[in-house]
Design a protein around this motif. Structure first.
Motif, PDB file in Angstrom:
ATOM      1  N   CYS A  33       1.215  18.651 -66.859  1.00 11.95           N
ATOM      2  CA  CYS A  33      -0.217  18.974 -66.749  1.00 11.95           C
ATOM      3  C   CYS A  33      -0.454  20.476 -66.788  1.00 11.95           C
ATOM      4  CB  CYS A  33      -0.798  18.416 -65.465  1.00 11.95           C
ATOM      5  SG  CYS A  33      -0.762  16.630 -65.371  1.00 11.95           S
ATOM      6  N   SER A  34       0.436  21.247 -66.168  1.00 10.30           N
ATOM      7  CA  SER A  34       0.229  22.694 -66.149  1.00 10.30           C
ATOM      8  C   SER A  34       0.351  23.267 -67.562  1.00 10.30           C
ATOM      9  CB  SER A  34       1.216  23.375 -65.206  1.00 10.30           C
ATOM     10  OG  SER A  34       2.541  23.144 -65.636  1.00 10.30           O
ATOM     11  N   ARG A  35       1.200  22.670 -68.375  1.00 13.13           N
ATOM     12  CA  ARG A  35       1.379  23.180 -69.736  1.00 13.13           C
ATOM     13  C   ARG A  35       0.207  22.835 -70.648  1.00 13.13           C
ATOM     14  NH1 ARG A  35       6.368  23.057 -67.698  1.00 13.13           N
ATOM     15  NH2 ARG A  35       7.954  24.418 -68.591  1.00 13.13           N
ATOM     16  N   SER A  36      -0.487  21.731 -70.339  1.00 10.97           N
ATOM     17  CA  SER A  36      -1.570  21.315 -71.228  1.00 10.97           C
ATOM     18  C   SER A  36      -2.954  21.608 -70.650  1.00 10.97           C
ATOM     19  CB  SER A  36      -1.447  19.824 -71.552  1.00 10.97           C
ATOM     20  OG  SER A  36      -1.513  19.062 -70.372  1.00 10.97           O
ATOM     21  N   GLY A  37      -3.033  22.007 -69.377  1.00 15.20           N
ATOM     22  CA  GLY A  37      -4.330  22.298 -68.780  1.00 15.20           C
ATOM     23  C   GLY A  37      -5.181  21.056 -68.583  1.00 15.20           C
ATOM     24  N   TYR A  38      -4.499  19.936 -68.323  1.00 14.15           N
ATOM     25  CA  TYR A  38      -5.168  18.638 -68.223  1.00 14.15           C
ATOM     26  C   TYR A  38      -6.024  18.554 -66.956  1.00 14.15           C
ATOM     27  CZ  TYR A  38      -5.357  13.586 -69.106  1.00 14.15           C
ATOM     28  OH  TYR A  38      -5.763  12.312 -69.383  1.00 14.15           O
ATOM     29  N   LEU A  39      -7.248  18.051 -67.078  1.00 18.58           N
ATOM     30  CA  LEU A  39      -8.116  17.805 -65.919  1.00 18.58           C
ATOM     31  C   LEU A  39      -8.318  16.303 -65.790  1.00 18.58           C
ATOM     32  CD1 LEU A  39     -11.136  20.297 -65.781  1.00 18.58           C
ATOM     33  CD2 LEU A  39      -9.168  20.136 -64.230  1.00 18.58           C
ATOM     34  N   HIS A  40      -7.867  15.744 -64.671  1.00 20.44           N
ATOM     35  CA  HIS A  40      -7.804  14.284 -64.501  1.00 20.44           C
ATOM     36  C   HIS A  40      -9.053  13.649 -63.912  1.00 20.44           C
ATOM     37  CE1 HIS A  40      -3.314  14.227 -64.758  1.00 20.44           C
ATOM     38  NE2 HIS A  40      -3.494  15.470 -64.395  1.00 20.44           N
ATOM     39  N   LEU A  41      -9.527  12.622 -64.571  1.00 23.12           N
ATOM     40  CA  LEU A  41     -10.498  11.699 -63.980  1.00 23.12           C
ATOM     41  C   LEU A  41      -9.817  10.339 -63.964  1.00 23.12           C
ATOM     42  CD1 LEU A  41     -13.341  10.761 -63.059  1.00 23.12           C
ATOM     43  CD2 LEU A  41     -13.858  10.356 -65.477  1.00 23.12           C
ATOM     44  N   MET A  42      -9.502   9.839 -62.754  1.00 20.91           N
ATOM     45  CA  MET A  42      -8.805   8.559 -62.633  1.00 20.91           C
ATOM     46  C   MET A  42      -9.819   7.418 -62.583  1.00 20.91           C
ATOM     47  SD  MET A  42      -5.578   9.418 -62.318  1.00 20.91           S
ATOM     48  CE  MET A  42      -4.534  10.784 -61.766  1.00 20.91           C
ATOM     49  N   LEU A 105     -18.911  19.155 -62.082  1.00 21.35           N
ATOM     50  CA  LEU A 105     -17.481  18.909 -61.908  1.00 21.35           C
ATOM     51  C   LEU A 105     -17.024  19.479 -60.577  1.00 21.35           C
ATOM     52  CD1 LEU A 105     -15.529  19.875 -65.170  1.00 21.35           C
ATOM     53  CD2 LEU A 105     -15.962  17.579 -64.265  1.00 21.35           C
ATOM     54  N   THR A 106     -16.347  18.661 -59.784  1.00 19.45           N
ATOM     55  CA  THR A 106     -15.722  19.170 -58.566  1.00 19.45           C
ATOM     56  C   THR A 106     -14.216  19.051 -58.769  1.00 19.45           C
ATOM     57  OG1 THR A 106     -17.571  18.325 -57.284  1.00 19.45           O
ATOM     58  CG2 THR A 106     -15.591  18.942 -56.058  1.00 19.45           C
ATOM     59  N   VAL A 107     -13.536  20.194 -58.786  1.00 24.18           N
ATOM     60  CA  VAL A 107     -12.106  20.208 -59.100  1.00 24.18           C
ATOM     61  C   VAL A 107     -11.280  20.347 -57.824  1.00 24.18           C
ATOM     62  CG1 VAL A 107     -10.281  21.366 -60.398  1.00 24.18           C
ATOM     63  CG2 VAL A 107     -12.608  21.260 -61.348  1.00 24.18           C
ATOM     64  N   THR A 108     -10.335  19.440 -57.638  1.00 27.53           N
ATOM     65  CA  THR A 108      -9.398  19.492 -56.517  1.00 27.53           C
ATOM     66  C   THR A 108      -8.002  19.734 -57.081  1.00 27.53           C
ATOM     67  OG1 THR A 108     -10.734  17.851 -55.352  1.00 27.53           O
ATOM     68  CG2 THR A 108      -8.520  18.206 -54.523  1.00 27.53           C
ATOM     69  N   LEU A 109      -7.230  20.575 -56.420  1.00 22.43           N
ATOM     70  CA  LEU A 109      -5.871  20.837 -56.875  1.00 22.43           C
ATOM     71  C   LEU A 109      -4.933  19.741 -56.375  1.00 22.43           C
ATOM     72  CD1 LEU A 109      -5.662  24.697 -56.244  1.00 22.43           C
ATOM     73  CD2 LEU A 109      -6.298  23.488 -58.342  1.00 22.43           C
ATOM     74  N   THR A 110      -4.071  19.262 -57.255  1.00 18.08           N
ATOM     75  CA  THR A 110      -3.055  18.280 -56.871  1.00 18.08           C
ATOM     76  C   THR A 110      -1.685  18.922 -57.070  1.00 18.08           C
ATOM     77  OG1 THR A 110      -4.428  16.417 -57.539  1.00 18.08           O
ATOM     78  CG2 THR A 110      -2.061  16.023 -57.424  1.00 18.08           C
ATOM     79  N   ASN A 111      -0.870  18.838 -56.030  1.00 16.72           N
ATOM     80  CA  ASN A 111       0.456  19.459 -56.089  1.00 16.72           C
ATOM     81  C   ASN A 111       1.481  18.512 -56.722  1.00 16.72           C
ATOM     82  OD1 ASN A 111       2.603  21.162 -55.713  1.00 16.72           O
ATOM     83  ND2 ASN A 111       2.801  20.746 -53.515  1.00 16.72           N
ATOM     84  N   GLY A 112       1.243  18.209 -57.993  1.00 15.80           N
ATOM     85  CA  GLY A 112       2.138  17.281 -58.693  1.00 15.80           C
ATOM     86  C   GLY A 112       3.542  17.820 -58.893  1.00 15.80           C
ATOM     87  N   LYS A 113       3.720  19.116 -58.713  1.00 20.00           N
ATOM     88  CA  LYS A 113       5.050  19.726 -58.800  1.00 20.00           C
ATOM     89  C   LYS A 113       5.965  19.119 -57.731  1.00 20.00           C
ATOM     90  CE  LYS A 113       5.175  24.223 -59.846  1.00 20.00           C
ATOM     91  NZ  LYS A 113       5.115  25.692 -59.638  1.00 20.00           N
TER      92      LYS A 113
END
Ligand SMILES: [Zn+2]
Length: 129
Positions: A33-42, A105-113
């Motif tokens: 995700c960090s490489r593609s700049g993906y913003l997730h809507l589940m 848009l409300t953006v929350t950070l996810t620590n997928g690392k």
């Protein structure tokens, strides 16, 4: 709830997703995700419809192989995919939605690392149908 439309860059892959006009999305720092700049809507599968382009989708998998990263084989854009956190649903890339239906848009950070510590049960919270 409104119907958002979106797709890949070349327009072969097109979809519709039913979601609020004001979207809560997540910005993930994992390796892909960090490489593609993906913003997730589940969303649950019931709120997603692939309109066209199924034949152009290519699947990329790595690590556990749970997530199915679907990208357009012509333009290379990943506009939606099956996420590891919610393999029973879809994650839509909000950056690939058409203009005009997103109010906020409300953006929350996810620590997928550190995926295993964020999701100790091996998956995310159930999605609202
Ligand atoms: Zn494309």
């Amino acid at each position: 709830m409104v119907k958002h439309r979106g797709g890949c860059h070349c327009g072969r892959v097109r979809f519709e997703v039913t979601a609020p006009a004001s979207l809560a999305v997540s910005d993930c720092n994992c390796s892909i995700c960090s490489r593609s700049g993906y913003l997730h809507l589940m969303v649950p599968k019931s709120r997603f419809k692939l309109v066209s382009g199924d034949e152009f989708l290519t699947t990329y998998q790595f690590n556990t192989g749970t997530a199915r990263h679907l990208f357009c084989s012509v333009c290379g854009v990943k506009s939606f995919y099956v996420p590891r956190s919610h393999p029973d649903g879809y994650s839509v890339n909000v950056r690939c939605l058409d203009e005009g239906t997103v109010a906020e848009l409300t953006v929350t950070l996810t620590n997928g690392k550190e995926w295993e510590s964020v999701y100790p049960q091996g998956h995310g919270e159930p999605l609202d149908v």
